[in-house]
Design a protein around this motif. Sequence first.
Motif, mmCIF file in Angstrom:
data_model
loop_
_atom_site.group_PDB
_atom_site.id
_atom_site.type_symbol
_atom_site.label_atom_id
_atom_site.label_comp_id
_atom_site.label_asym_id
_atom_site.label_seq_id
_atom_site.Cartn_x
_atom_site.Cartn_y
_atom_site.Cartn_z
ATOM 1 N N MET A 1 -13.617 -42.591 -36.884
ATOM 2 C CA MET A 1 -12.842 -43.824 -36.817
ATOM 3 C C MET A 1 -12.042 -43.899 -35.520
ATOM 4 O O MET A 1 -11.859 -44.972 -34.949
ATOM 5 N N LYS A 2 -11.570 -42.746 -35.073
ATOM 6 C CA LYS A 2 -10.792 -42.684 -33.832
ATOM 7 C C LYS A 2 -11.678 -42.647 -32.586
ATOM 8 O O LYS A 2 -11.190 -42.779 -31.469
ATOM 9 N N GLY A 3 -12.982 -42.444 -32.800
ATOM 10 C CA GLY A 3 -13.894 -42.358 -31.662
ATOM 11 C C GLY A 3 -13.778 -41.058 -30.898
ATOM 12 O O GLY A 3 -14.016 -41.014 -29.683
ATOM 13 N N VAL A 4 -13.426 -39.981 -31.598
ATOM 14 C CA VAL A 4 -13.260 -38.669 -30.964
ATOM 15 C C VAL A 4 -14.567 -37.886 -31.065
ATOM 16 O O VAL A 4 -15.110 -37.713 -32.158
ATOM 17 N N GLU A 5 -15.065 -37.419 -29.939
ATOM 18 C CA GLU A 5 -16.268 -36.593 -29.950
ATOM 19 C C GLU A 5 -15.897 -35.167 -30.344
ATOM 20 O O GLU A 5 -14.863 -34.641 -29.925
ATOM 21 N N TYR A 6 -16.751 -34.544 -31.149
ATOM 22 C CA TYR A 6 -16.451 -33.198 -31.625
ATOM 23 C C TYR A 6 -17.740 -32.429 -31.879
ATOM 24 O O TYR A 6 -18.812 -33.011 -32.061
ATOM 25 N N GLU A 7 -17.600 -31.110 -31.906
ATOM 26 C CA GLU A 7 -18.719 -30.228 -32.237
ATOM 27 C C GLU A 7 -18.523 -29.754 -33.675
ATOM 28 O O GLU A 7 -17.436 -29.294 -34.037
ATOM 29 N N TYR A 8 -19.573 -29.878 -34.474
ATOM 30 C CA TYR A 8 -19.458 -29.567 -35.901
ATOM 31 C C TYR A 8 -20.118 -28.231 -36.224
ATOM 32 O O TYR A 8 -21.228 -27.944 -35.775
ATOM 33 N N PHE A 9 -19.412 -27.422 -37.028
ATOM 34 C CA PHE A 9 -19.934 -26.141 -37.502
ATOM 35 C C PHE A 9 -19.924 -26.166 -39.027
ATOM 36 O O PHE A 9 -18.862 -26.307 -39.637
ATOM 37 N N ASP A 10 -21.105 -26.043 -39.620
ATOM 38 C CA ASP A 10 -21.215 -26.125 -41.073
ATOM 39 C C ASP A 10 -21.043 -24.753 -41.701
ATOM 40 O O ASP A 10 -21.737 -23.799 -41.345
ATOM 41 N N GLU A 11 -20.106 -24.673 -42.632
ATOM 42 C CA GLU A 11 -19.827 -23.427 -43.344
ATOM 43 C C GLU A 11 -20.531 -23.469 -44.696
ATOM 44 O O GLU A 11 -20.402 -24.443 -45.442
ATOM 45 N N ASP A 12 -21.271 -22.421 -45.015
ATOM 46 C CA ASP A 12 -21.935 -22.320 -46.314
ATOM 47 C C ASP A 12 -20.901 -21.912 -47.357
ATOM 48 O O ASP A 12 -20.405 -20.783 -47.350
ATOM 49 N N LEU A 13 -20.557 -22.854 -48.261
ATOM 50 C CA LEU A 13 -19.517 -22.582 -49.251
ATOM 51 C C LEU A 13 -19.902 -21.468 -50.221
ATOM 52 O O LEU A 13 -19.037 -20.854 -50.845
ATOM 53 N N MET A 14 -21.197 -21.222 -50.360
ATOM 54 C CA MET A 14 -21.650 -20.172 -51.266
ATOM 55 C C MET A 14 -21.797 -18.828 -50.558
ATOM 56 O O MET A 14 -22.126 -17.822 -51.172
ATOM 57 N N ASN A 15 -21.562 -18.828 -49.251
ATOM 58 C CA ASN A 15 -21.763 -17.613 -48.465
ATOM 59 C C ASN A 15 -20.620 -16.626 -48.686
ATOM 60 O O ASN A 15 -19.454 -16.987 -48.630
ATOM 61 N N ARG A 16 -20.962 -15.406 -48.951
ATOM 62 C CA ARG A 16 -19.987 -14.328 -49.062
ATOM 63 C C ARG A 16 -20.493 -13.153 -48.235
ATOM 64 O O ARG A 16 -21.619 -12.717 -48.438
ATOM 65 N N PRO A 17 -19.735 -12.634 -47.294
ATOM 66 C CA PRO A 17 -18.367 -13.033 -46.964
ATOM 67 C C PRO A 17 -18.323 -14.307 -46.127
ATOM 68 O O PRO A 17 -19.365 -14.818 -45.712
ATOM 69 N N LYS A 18 -17.117 -14.800 -45.867
ATOM 70 C CA LYS A 18 -16.938 -15.989 -45.049
ATOM 71 C C LYS A 18 -17.382 -15.694 -43.613
ATOM 72 O O LYS A 18 -17.384 -14.547 -43.168
ATOM 73 N N SER A 19 -17.722 -16.752 -42.897
ATOM 74 C CA SER A 19 -18.177 -16.573 -41.521
ATOM 75 C C SER A 19 -17.044 -16.050 -40.637
ATOM 76 O O SER A 19 -15.860 -16.284 -40.905
ATOM 77 N N SER A 20 -17.415 -15.362 -39.586
ATOM 78 C CA SER A 20 -16.420 -14.814 -38.659
ATOM 79 C C SER A 20 -15.636 -15.929 -37.978
ATOM 80 O O SER A 20 -14.449 -15.776 -37.669
ATOM 81 N N LEU A 21 -16.298 -17.075 -37.763
ATOM 82 C CA LEU A 21 -15.630 -18.205 -37.124
ATOM 83 C C LEU A 21 -14.514 -18.747 -38.017
ATOM 84 O O LEU A 21 -13.408 -19.036 -37.544
ATOM 85 N N LEU A 22 -14.798 -18.869 -39.314
ATOM 86 C CA LEU A 22 -13.791 -19.365 -40.251
ATOM 87 C C LEU A 22 -12.630 -18.384 -40.367
ATOM 88 O O LEU A 22 -11.459 -18.783 -40.380
ATOM 89 N N LEU A 23 -12.928 -17.104 -40.431
ATOM 90 C CA LEU A 23 -11.881 -16.088 -40.542
ATOM 91 C C LEU A 23 -11.018 -16.041 -39.287
ATOM 92 O O LEU A 23 -9.819 -15.762 -39.356
#
Length: 233
Positions: free
Chosen positions: A23-45
């Motif tokens: 809505m704001k027109g902001v460009e961004y890079e998206y990283f999808d996190e697998d909610l079922m993934n254990r352990p959490k990704s290093s990027l999220l941590l």
Amino acid sequence: EEVKLLGAWGSPFSWRVEVALKMKGVEYEYFDEDLMNRPKSSLLLEYNPVHKKIPVLVHNGKSIAESLVILEYIDEIWNDRPVILLPQDPRDRAIARFWAKFMDDNCVPALWRSCRREGIERENAFEEAYALLNVLEAELRDKQKRFFGGDTIGFVDITGNFIGYWIGVIQEVAGVRLLTPEKFPLLCKWCCEFQNFPIFKENLPPREQLFAFFKARFERKRKTLRGGLMTLR
């Protein structure tokens, strides 16, 4: 500017941030996190070491967590854009925050329980959710506007996305009927307005895929519960 978003497909909290950026027109890079993934990704941590949850917005290397906090940040940082999420008047802004928190802290958990619990627990959750939805119905009746934000989509409407779209799919998966036009005509009308608002309509996850996503999640939960009960024998 470097803008990254750590989110997850199917998450209403992640979607809020995505649609606000669009809505704001902001460009961004998206990283999808697998909610079922254990352990959490290093990027999220790395970017959310406290709660270890999505969504997380990373702006020029600095991270911000929690969807409502992120929405306010987006509105303040990119305040030169035509779209404004929060009202300019301090009192109206405070009221918008109140309703957003009411939805997140009260409505979403109660609606979720009404679809996930069984027996007497579901009945109790139904009563609680019904009362909370009545509060929202009354708010729309008092405002006599298309949206919670007035005549245009705003902060509260974005926050209400779980009610505006997700709960309809989850109710169908669970085989329950709570949010119906007969019981909540104004709220259901708002849901239609929400789903047909152009930028929302373009970015909402397809209903069939979302249905399959939550059906698989519900089945996984049932199997886990059955497995746990078997170990008690």
